[in-house]
Structures are given as structure tokens and as C-alpha cells.
Design a protein around this motif. Structure first.
Motif, PDB file in Angstrom:
ATOM      1  N   THR A 150     -65.973  70.100 110.408  1.00  0.00           N
ATOM      2  CA  THR A 150     -67.245  70.179 109.676  1.00  0.00           C
ATOM      3  C   THR A 150     -67.579  68.837 109.012  1.00  0.00           C
ATOM      4  O   THR A 150     -68.706  68.609 108.608  1.00  0.00           O
ATOM      5  N   ALA A 151     -66.575  67.972 108.908  1.00  0.00           N
ATOM      6  CA  ALA A 151     -66.702  66.729 108.141  1.00  0.00           C
ATOM      7  C   ALA A 151     -67.917  65.878 108.526  1.00  0.00           C
ATOM      8  O   ALA A 151     -68.609  65.333 107.653  1.00  0.00           O
ATOM      9  N   GLN A 152     -68.187  65.773 109.846  1.00  0.00           N
ATOM     10  CA  GLN A 152     -69.267  64.867 110.263  1.00  0.00           C
ATOM     11  C   GLN A 152     -70.630  65.303 109.717  1.00  0.00           C
ATOM     12  O   GLN A 152     -71.498  64.483 109.461  1.00  0.00           O
ATOM     13  N   GLU A 197     -62.571  78.653 111.019  1.00  0.00           N
ATOM     14  CA  GLU A 197     -63.421  78.200 109.924  1.00  0.00           C
ATOM     15  C   GLU A 197     -62.672  77.173 109.086  1.00  0.00           C
ATOM     16  O   GLU A 197     -61.493  77.368 108.778  1.00  0.00           O
ATOM     17  N   GLN A 198     -63.375  76.117 108.727  1.00  0.00           N
ATOM     18  CA  GLN A 198     -62.770  75.096 107.871  1.00  0.00           C
ATOM     19  C   GLN A 198     -63.396  75.127 106.486  1.00  0.00           C
ATOM     20  O   GLN A 198     -64.561  75.505 106.326  1.00  0.00           O
ATOM     21  N   MET A 199     -62.622  74.702 105.502  1.00  0.00           N
ATOM     22  CA  MET A 199     -63.128  74.515 104.139  1.00  0.00           C
ATOM     23  C   MET A 199     -62.814  73.050 103.838  1.00  0.00           C
ATOM     24  O   MET A 199     -61.653  72.709 103.588  1.00  0.00           O
ATOM     25  N   GLU A 200     -63.848  72.207 103.947  1.00  0.00           N
ATOM     26  CA  GLU A 200     -63.596  70.765 103.845  1.00  0.00           C
ATOM     27  C   GLU A 200     -64.371  70.152 102.692  1.00  0.00           C
ATOM     28  O   GLU A 200     -65.492  70.550 102.380  1.00  0.00           O
ATOM     29  N   MET A 201     -63.762  69.136 102.094  1.00  0.00           N
ATOM     30  CA  MET A 201     -64.414  68.410 101.017  1.00  0.00           C
ATOM     31  C   MET A 201     -64.183  66.923 101.239  1.00  0.00           C
ATOM     32  O   MET A 201     -63.068  66.505 101.556  1.00  0.00           O
TER      33      MET A 201
HETATM   34  N1  GAP Z   1     -61.670  66.964 109.230  1.00  0.00           N
HETATM   35  C1  GAP Z   1     -60.284  66.804 109.367  1.00  0.00           C
HETATM   36  C2  GAP Z   1     -59.669  67.834 110.177  1.00  0.00           C
HETATM   37  O1  GAP Z   1     -60.336  68.602 110.836  1.00  0.00           O
HETATM   38  P1  GAP Z   1     -57.323  68.751 110.938  1.00  0.00           P
HETATM   39  O2  GAP Z   1     -55.959  68.434 110.387  1.00  0.00           O
HETATM   40  O3  GAP Z   1     -57.543  68.558 112.395  1.00  0.00           O
HETATM   41  O4  GAP Z   1     -58.304  67.834 110.094  1.00  0.00           O
HETATM   42  C3  GAP Z   1     -57.741  70.604 109.192  1.00  0.00           C
HETATM   43  O5  GAP Z   1     -57.709  70.226 110.542  1.00  0.00           O
HETATM   44  C4  GAP Z   1     -57.358  72.051 109.013  1.00  0.00           C
HETATM   45  O6  GAP Z   1     -58.166  72.895 109.822  1.00  0.00           O
HETATM   46  C5  GAP Z   1     -55.931  72.386 109.408  1.00  0.00           C
HETATM   47  O7  GAP Z   1     -55.008  72.109 108.380  1.00  0.00           O
HETATM   48  C6  GAP Z   1     -56.031  73.892 109.675  1.00  0.00           C
HETATM   49  O8  GAP Z   1     -55.930  74.614 108.458  1.00  0.00           O
HETATM   50  C7  GAP Z   1     -57.425  74.030 110.242  1.00  0.00           C
HETATM   51  N2  GAP Z   1     -57.372  74.064 111.714  1.00  0.00           N
HETATM   52  C8  GAP Z   1     -57.367  73.007 112.562  1.00  0.00           C
HETATM   53  N3  GAP Z   1     -57.294  73.424 113.841  1.00  0.00           N
HETATM   54  C9  GAP Z   1     -57.247  74.772 113.804  1.00  0.00           C
HETATM   55  C10 GAP Z   1     -57.162  75.807 114.798  1.00  0.00           C
HETATM   56  N4  GAP Z   1     -57.156  75.516 116.097  1.00  0.00           N
HETATM   57  N5  GAP Z   1     -57.118  77.100 114.388  1.00  0.00           N
HETATM   58  C11 GAP Z   1     -57.143  77.415 113.072  1.00  0.00           C
HETATM   59  N6  GAP Z   1     -57.227  76.491 112.100  1.00  0.00           N
HETATM   60  C12 GAP Z   1     -57.281  75.192 112.449  1.00  0.00           C
END
Ligand code: GAP
Length: 437
Positions: A150-152, A197-201
Motif C-alpha cells: 500500500t506504501a506507494q 491486507e496491510q496496515m502501513e505507516m
Molecule cells: N511496504 C513494505 C512491505 O510491503 P513486506 O515486508 O514485504 O514490506 C510487510 O510486507 C508485511 O505485510 C509483512 O510483515 C506481513 O505482515 C504482510 N505480508 C506480506 N506478504 C504477505 C502475504 N503474502 N500474506 C500475508 N501477509 C503478508
């Protein structure tokens, strides 16, 4: 040859509880399911929403320096070229020449297939982004990507948020939303899925202050897991070595949780430097630098990112809460979820379906319902009703009995201690409300 399926009794029990109690179901189950896609049922959606709400409150409402955003999943395809994802968001893939199984080369040792011992192909790079087409013509120029993070959406809106909010660096932008990755080896239930789903800041700071904020956010994020009830002894830090770092990161630490299948990442804290804003500035010609009036200096802010998964956090709360114990010769399964995130906060039972008890219980149910999520159950023996609520993680069960009709008191049973106290009906909102808010 059939693919070997690792036996993980705890996860098997949890998956079955999640289905039985309505937390999580396999996607499209009546069609045989769709690989690594899951649906959240009535209790699951409450739990996940409570987790997201807790994150949102901690990251936005309780602070003055973070704004919220909800950007679209589909973005201009150039975004993903600029961000480095088209080129660099890849995993090395190998195929077994004999059984045709596919693996991530960095996850297996040696040159032979872990399933059948067959010879493996040379690794080739596989891009994890899902592609689709925008508009009616399926041609290369119509390709758009399902966002893999979601960061972008936050970076391209940096100026849009900065101006109306009148924030000053250091400040952040937070977002919760779906992301998609065509993972080669998804698995472990909702741990690694293709849609999640991501929760990003993203926190924007002066470049000279990156380390200070990196340390600050590490501490904040660790504490959030304690706030949602995770046992600290099950958490640890993992520092990324140079070779492990994502293409955008100068430094990265993961918060890991000890699952039955090993210590695994649940959140990443990254120092993304000025990588993203610089690249977007270059690609668009739009100046994403910041004029700092206090310092009288113009610069491209560094970004400290905290990136958590809502599904992974949900899994962590379930795994961490799951317990089996023997009570009076019977096996009890209980989810010791923190009352703050439990899907149902209290259940209301009439002891029996007569003598005016259902009417009183119904009245209590409707009163409590105005304050938090409650559940009414008059089906079967009261012991069975308690067990069902234990499995649902409901922290309190209120029972209307014969005495209620005399003195307007009910029993309140605590899920964890199984102790019962008598309380006035009029005090229930206060007593339970204080523990679940
Ligand atoms: N914006 C940076 C980013 O996306 P990432 O380490 O690739 O970093 C962050 O992902 C978080 O998103 C992970 O720590 C995890 O909690 C969640 N995540 C990433 N890939 C996932 C997947 N395939 N299924 C479920 N959660 C995932």
C-alpha cells in the motif's frame, strides 16, 4: 507423486476451530477452494476489524502527527516501474524436472527436489505482481498491476496530504488496505496468502534524524503487539543483513513471532531513505521535496516505514490465544483473546427457557448491545453454551437465573478463570465496558 503436507497439529486444530466457529473459511469452498485465499466469517471479520481499529487508533487518533489515507488499489502502471517493483520485486523460482513441483530457490537447500529427490531447473526470476487490464482491450498498453504494497499510494499522495493537513516534517501517513502478491509458496493458513491486507505507516523525517525515528518506531510497534495481548516471550527482533534487504531499504528489522512452524516475520520496520520520493520526483518532474522553515532548508525527506499485515496479526492473536486444558475431566478449548479485540464481548444466557428468564435475558442483551457486541444464546445446557463461548474467545458470559428474578443480579463468568461473580444488572455496562474498551 502427492505433495508432502507437513503435519502441524496446532495449526490443524486452529484451522478447524476457525471453520467451526465462523472465523475463517476457505475461499470458494463449495468449488473446492482457491489456493491460499480465505474468507473471514462472522467472528473473523469482527476480530480483524477490532485489530485494524486498534492499529488505526494507535497510529492516527491518539497522535497529532499522523494523517490517514485510503488510496486506490490500481495505480498508474508507471508507479511500479519507478518504485522498482517491475524490475526488482521478484523471487528466484526452481522447478523439479521429475515431479514438476515448484519452489523458491532461497527457501530450499541443495540441488535436489525436497519432495521427490528429482533434479531442479536453474533458478529464474519470477515477478510477484498480479497483472490485469484496464479497459476493454487486453493488450500490453492496458496493463495495470494489483498493488503489492500500500506504501506507494502514500508516496504519490505526499503533497496532497501535506498541504491540506498543514503537517510539518516529522509527520506520517497511515493506511490500511488490500495488497496482492503472486506468492510461489503461500501457506500456513492466513500467514502467507496471495490477497492480504496491510496496515502501513510512512513517517517522513529529516535525513539526519532517520536513526532516531527508526528506533522510536521500533519501540512503538513492539508495544502495540503487547497492547493487543500478545505474550512478549513469543516475540523477537530479526535484523536484516545486507543481502536480505529489500531493494528500497537501508536498514530493516522484523518483529517475529514464534509460530508452531517457526519464528516468522509479522511486521517490518524499514528505513527507506529518500529512495521512493526521489524516484517519483525524477520520473514525474513533480518536486516532492520539502521546505523546512525551522531549518531554512529544502530536502527530500527520509521515510521510516512500519508495515504490518492485518491477516498475520489476526493469525498471531488466534495462535497466541489458543489453549487446551482439562477441566473436571473434560477437555476445554479456549481462545484467551484480549477482551479489547475479542469478536464478542459478552454472551447473555437465560439459565432455562421458562419462568420469565428469557424475557429478562433479552432485555439485558438489548441494553448491552447499545454499547458493545453481545450474543444471546438459549440453546442447550448452560455448560455447553459456556464452551461455545470459550471457543469464540468471548471474555464474559452473563447468566440470568432464579435469583435474578428476586434481586436483579446475574452471574458474570470470566472466560479465563471460569470464576463467577454476582453483579447487579445495572452495573453490567460499566463492569464489562471498562474491560473491553
Ligand atoms: N511496504 C513494505 C512491505 O510491503 P513486506 O515486508 O514485504 O514490506 C510487510 O510486507 C508485511 O505485510 C509483512 O510483515 C506481513 O505482515 C504482510 N505480508 C506480506 N506478504 C504477505 C502475504 N503474502 N500474506 C500475508 N501477509 C503478508
Amino acid at each position: 507423486m502427492a505433495k508432502k503436507i507437513a503435519v502441524d497439529p496446532l495449526m490443524d486444530k486452529l484451522v478447524s476451530l476457525c471453520k467451526r466457529r465462523g472465523f475463517v473459511f476457505q475461499s470458494s469452498e463449495i468449488y473446492g477452494g482457491l489456493g491460499s485465499c480465505w474468507d473471514y466469517g462472522p467472528l473473523g471479520v469482527e476480530l480483524k476489524n477490532n485489530i485494524k481499529r486498534s492499529w488505526w487508533e494507535a497510529m492516527t487518533h491518539r497522535r497529532d502527527d499522523i494523517e490517514g489515507l485510503d488510496a486506490a488499489i490500481l495505480m498508474h502502471p508507471q508507479v511500479w516501474i519507478t518504485s522498482g517493483h517491475v524490475e526488482g520485486f521478484t523471487d528466484p523460482l526452481v522447478d523439479c524436472k521429475k515431479c514438476k513441483h515448484r519452489f523458491r530457490a532461497d527457501q530450499i537447500d541443495g540441488k535436489t527436489c525436497p519432495d521427490c529427490g528429482g533434479e531442479l531447473t536453474e533458478p529464474r526470476m519470477f515477478n510477484l505482481m498480479f497483472k490485469t487490464f484496464m479497459g476493454p482491450v487486453e493488450e500490453e498498453s492496458a496493463v495495470v498491476y494489483m498493488r503489492p504494497e500500500t506504501a506507494q499510494g502514500i508516496y504519490v499522495n505526499f503533497l496532497n496530504v501535506l498541504q491540506p493537513s498543514r503537517q510539518k516534517v516529522p509527520f506520517g501517513i497511515a493506511q490500511i488496505g488490500k495488497a496482492f502478491r503472486n506468492e510461489i509458496t503461500p501457506g500456513n493458513f492466513i500467514f502467507r496468502t496471495r490477497e492480504f491486507e496491510q496496515m502501513e505507516m510512512q513517517f517522513f523525517v529529516h535525513p539526519s534524524e532517520d536513526q532516531k525515528w527508526f528506533d522510536y518506531w521500533k519501540e512503538q510497534r513492539w508495544n502495540w503487539y503487547l497492547e493487543i495481548g500478545i505474550r512478549p516471550e513469543k516475540l523477537r527482533w530479526h535484523e536484516h543483513e545486507k543481502a536480505e534487504l529489500a531493494h528500497y531499504a537501508k536498514a530493516a528489522y522484523d518483529i517475529e513471532y514464534e509460530f508452531s512452524f517457526g519464528w516468522k516475520e509479522i511486521e517490518g520496520i524499514h528505513n527507506r531513505t529518500d529512495f521512493d520520493l526521489s524516484r517519483h520526483t525524477k520520473a514525474t518532474g513533480k518536486d516532492l521535496s520539502y521546505f523546512d522553515q525551522e531549518r531554512n532548508e529544502k530536502y527530500i525527506p527520509y521515510i521510516i516505514e512500519t508495515s504490518a499485515g492485518a491477516d498475520r496479526s489476526t493469525l498471531v492473536t488466534l495462535v497466541d490465544a489458543y489453549a487446551e486444558e482439562e477441566v473436571k475431566g473434560e477437555n476445554r478449548v479456549v481462545l484467551r483473546l484480549s477482551p479489547k479485540i475479542a469478536p464478542i464481548k459478552a454472551a447473555v444466557f437465560p439459565l432455562v427457557k421458562k419462568d420469565g428468564m428469557p424475557e429478562v435475558a433479552d432485555k439485558i442483551y438489548h441494553e448491552l448491545k447499545r454499547h458493545f457486541k453481545v450474543f444471546y444464546d438459549d440453546g442447550g445446557a448452560v455448560g455447553r453454551r459456556y464452551r461455545r463461548m470459550d471457543e469464540a474467545g468471548t471474555p464474559y458470559c452473563i447468566t440470568v437465573d432464579g435469583q435474578t428474578l428476586q434481586d436483579e443480579t446475574v452471574t458474570v463468568r470470566d472466560r479465563d478463570t471460569m470464576e463467577q461473580t454476582r453483579n447487579k444488572i445495572g452495573e453490567l455496562v460499566g463492569i464489562i465496558g471498562a474491560k473491553v474498551k
